[in-house]
Motif scaffolding. Structure first.
Motif, PDB file in Angstrom:
ATOM      1  N   GLU A   1      -5.145  -0.404  -8.635  1.00 37.00           N
ATOM      2  CA  GLU A   1      -5.266  -0.264  -7.187  1.00 37.00           C
ATOM      3  C   GLU A   1      -6.640  -0.729  -6.716  1.00 37.00           C
ATOM      4  OE1 GLU A   1      -4.469   3.674  -5.851  1.00 37.00           O
ATOM      5  OE2 GLU A   1      -2.292   3.473  -6.063  1.00 37.00           O
ATOM      6  N   ALA A   2      -6.703  -1.110  -5.447  1.00 33.54           N
ATOM      7  CA  ALA A   2      -7.972  -1.493  -4.829  1.00 33.54           C
ATOM      8  C   ALA A   2      -7.856  -1.293  -3.328  1.00 33.54           C
ATOM      9  CB  ALA A   2      -8.318  -2.935  -5.153  1.00 33.54           C
ATOM     10  N   ASP A   3      -8.990  -1.353  -2.646  1.00 33.86           N
ATOM     11  CA  ASP A   3      -8.950  -1.275  -1.183  1.00 33.86           C
ATOM     12  C   ASP A   3      -8.370  -2.547  -0.588  1.00 33.86           C
ATOM     13  OD1 ASP A   3     -10.410   1.342  -0.585  1.00 33.86           O
ATOM     14  OD2 ASP A   3     -11.817   0.330  -1.929  1.00 33.86           O
TER      15      ASP A   3
ATOM     16  N   ILE B   1      -6.893  -6.729  -1.836  1.00 34.61           N
ATOM     17  CA  ILE B   1      -6.504  -7.647  -2.901  1.00 34.61           C
ATOM     18  C   ILE B   1      -6.506  -9.054  -2.334  1.00 34.61           C
ATOM     19  CG2 ILE B   1      -4.584  -8.410  -4.376  1.00 34.61           C
ATOM     20  CD1 ILE B   1      -3.845  -5.413  -4.625  1.00 34.61           C
TER      21      ILE B   1
ATOM     22  N   ASP C   1      -2.042   6.117   0.593  1.00 36.06           N
ATOM     23  CA  ASP C   1      -3.492   6.018   0.734  1.00 36.06           C
ATOM     24  C   ASP C   1      -3.921   4.664   1.280  1.00 36.06           C
ATOM     25  OD1 ASP C   1      -2.825   4.462  -1.403  1.00 36.06           O
ATOM     26  OD2 ASP C   1      -4.226   5.373  -2.824  1.00 36.06           O
ATOM     27  N   ARG C   2      -2.941   3.793   1.639  1.00 37.94           N
ATOM     28  CA  ARG C   2      -3.183   2.470   2.220  1.00 37.94           C
ATOM     29  C   ARG C   2      -3.881   1.534   1.246  1.00 37.94           C
ATOM     30  NH1 ARG C   2      -5.347   3.019   8.320  1.00 37.94           N
ATOM     31  NH2 ARG C   2      -4.718   0.817   8.264  1.00 37.94           N
ATOM     32  N   ARG C   3      -3.800   1.821  -0.044  1.00 42.91           N
ATOM     33  CA  ARG C   3      -4.404   0.964  -1.058  1.00 42.91           C
ATOM     34  C   ARG C   3      -3.296   0.172  -1.764  1.00 42.91           C
ATOM     35  NH1 ARG C   3      -9.418   2.185  -3.517  1.00 42.91           N
ATOM     36  NH2 ARG C   3      -8.497   2.125  -5.605  1.00 42.91           N
ATOM     37  N   PRO C   4      -3.345  -1.158  -1.668  1.00 39.26           N
ATOM     38  CA  PRO C   4      -2.374  -1.970  -2.400  1.00 39.26           C
ATOM     39  C   PRO C   4      -2.708  -1.975  -3.890  1.00 39.26           C
ATOM     40  CG  PRO C   4      -3.974  -3.391  -1.358  1.00 39.26           C
ATOM     41  CD  PRO C   4      -4.310  -1.983  -0.935  1.00 39.26           C
ATOM     42  N   ALA C   5      -1.813  -2.556  -4.674  1.00 38.92           N
ATOM     43  CA  ALA C   5      -2.030  -2.577  -6.120  1.00 38.92           C
ATOM     44  C   ALA C   5      -1.449  -3.846  -6.700  1.00 38.92           C
ATOM     45  CB  ALA C   5      -1.387  -1.354  -6.770  1.00 38.92           C
TER      46      ALA C   5
ATOM     47  N   PRO D   1       0.825  -1.215   0.000  1.00 38.69           N
ATOM     48  CA  PRO D   1       0.000   0.000   0.000  1.00 38.69           C
ATOM     49  C   PRO D   1       0.851   1.252   0.000  1.00 38.69           C
ATOM     50  CG  PRO D   1      -0.790  -1.583   1.628  1.00 38.69           C
ATOM     51  CD  PRO D   1       0.528  -2.087   1.144  1.00 38.69           C
ATOM     52  N   GLY D   2       0.344   2.274  -0.692  1.00 39.97           N
ATOM     53  CA  GLY D   2       1.000   3.570  -0.674  1.00 39.97           C
ATOM     54  C   GLY D   2       0.489   4.407   0.479  1.00 39.97           C
TER      55      GLY D   2
ATOM     56  N   ARG E   1      -0.987  -0.878 -13.871  1.00 36.53           N
ATOM     57  CA  ARG E   1      -1.077  -0.930 -12.408  1.00 36.53           C
ATOM     58  C   ARG E   1      -2.527  -0.685 -12.002  1.00 36.53           C
ATOM     59  NH1 ARG E   1       2.184   0.418  -7.695  1.00 36.53           N
ATOM     60  NH2 ARG E   1       0.892   1.441  -6.124  1.00 36.53           N
TER      61      ARG E   1
END
Length: 410
Positions: free
Chosen positions: A243-245, A247, A229-233, A226-227, A241
């Protein structure tokens, strides 16, 4: 609306996606090959909790060494230098004790007991597919061959499952394709079966109807942390690329490729199974299991699917015709009224086997990234229940007792 990317369009991944939709999530499913493109398509389609048991048991110490030198043995592996494979086998064999079998069986029993109800939930919830009740016919050439099977059934019952078993007076009463070589047979009730490829396609279609997206030909090569924004990708082979909340990695026998960098250290080895379908003189109505020959057979689209072999090779290696020929030779001895020359849908699929026989369901070491896999031969039967309880964990943060022993970071 929260978004989840599920990597893998087999039974486990699609069931997870479906249950996340039940909880209000937007889902996108990615798969390198396609829906049911791995082990979900050509397997026997058994929904048999009474046979959803640890693969490693004490009999391996007798059978395993002999199988290494028998080209027709159901257990097969290449004689080559492969440190990862030999490490897996060492750990797999270390589980071949009664104590380890009981420990794994105790862990599997809760999800075994939830398995058939989870299929009913899918079908009542709009998945346009059905499962069919048994009985299953279990056949042996002689009494002594049945001892191991009966011991396994006793173990399943001892751990709290029901497995109604009755001896048949005539093995051909329910399975006319069994030859006179099969002299001992039982009927096992309380189990069900499906045509696995079409069933998984129906789950995929239900996900689409609810607004989910399924992208095929989408090869994920990396899961990014996660970046801010705490969203992994996920990173695709094409460089794209996404992203999602959250995965979910559900890539079957390829699980370790993505999961190992996420802190999942349990080895996942491809245990490849083979199958084909043949016509029968008398239409097949019931599944047939020949434990001594490691053959699982099921009615399939007007034909009879014969499945067998546990082959430890790489998941992307080609189909080896010798394995099909071995199954044909064995079937020719114990079956009659089947045209083994009219084979269709010859197939090999890679099942994700863990050394301890337990699935991997839950959080990884990376925030908001989960894995779902490692079910061995039981991905189809346990897939809907696995997806249900993993979706609960993702949504609530609470691990249900049914999957408590399947921690991927164990």
């Amino acid at each position: 609306m929260k978004k989840t990317i599920v990597v893998g369009a087999g039974m486990v991944g699609l069931a997870t996606a479906w249950h996340l939709q039940q909880r209000g999530y937007d889902v996108e499913v990615l798969d390198k090959h396609g829906v049911a493109g791995g082990a979900s398509w050509g397997n026997a389609g058994w929904l048999a909790p009474a046979k959803t048991i640890p693969l490693s048991d004490p009999s391996l110490w007798r059978y395993g060494p002999k199988a290494l030198f028998d080209p027709d043995a159901a257990l097969s592996m290449p004689v080559r230098f492969n440190p990862s494979l030999w490490l897996f086998l060492a750990r797999f064999m270390a589980q071949a004790t009664q104590r380890a079998w009981d420990e794994t069986m105790a862990a599997l029993t809760p999800i075994d007991r939830a398995a058939l109800v989870a299929f009913e939930e899918l079908e009542l919830g709009g998945v346009e597919a059905t499962s069919t009740s048994g009985p299953f016919v279990i056949g042996f050439e002689e009494e002594s061959q049945s001892h191991g099977f009966l011991r396994e059934i006793d173990g399943v019952v001892r751990h709290g499952q029901q497995a109604p078993l009755e001896r048949l007076d005539d093995p051909r009463e329910l399975a006319p394709m069994l030859s006179e070589e099969i002299r001992v047979a039982y009927r096992l009730e309380g189990q069900r079966f499906i045509e696995p490829g079409p069933y998984v396609e129906a789950v995929a279609e239900a996900v689409r109807r609810r607004g989910g997206t399924i992208r095929t030909g989408a090869e994920v090569v990396h899961v990014a942390h996660p970046g801010v924004d705490r969203r992994p990708a996920v990173l695709l082979r094409t460089g794209e690329r996404l992203e999602a909340d959250t995965i979910v990695v559900a890539t079957g026998a390829w699980l370790s490729d993505l999961a190992r960098p996420l802190g999942v250290r349990t080895l996942v080895q491809a245990g490849r199974g083979y199958s084909f379908s043949v016509p029968t003189d008398v239409p097949a109505r019931h599944p047939v299991y020949l434990p001594h020959h490691r053959m699982a057979c099921t009615p399939y689209q007007g034909r009879f699917r014969i499945a067998g072999t546990m082959e430890f090779r790489g998941p992307d290696e080609p189909l080896y015709p010798r394995r099909i020929e071995s199954i044909v030779r064995q079937a020719g001895r114990v079956m009659t009224g089947v045209d083994l020359d009219d084979r269709q849908d010859e197939w090999v699929g890679s099942r994700p086997v863990t050394p301890d026989g337990k699935p991997l369901l839950g959080r990884t070491a990376v925030e908001n990234v989960y894995v779902a896999g490692g079910h061995g031969m039981w991905g189809v039967v346990l897939g809907p229940a696995s997806g249900k309880y993993l979706a609960e964990l993702i949504d609530t943060g609470q691990t249900h007792p049914v999957i408590r022993d399947f921690d991927p970071l164990r």
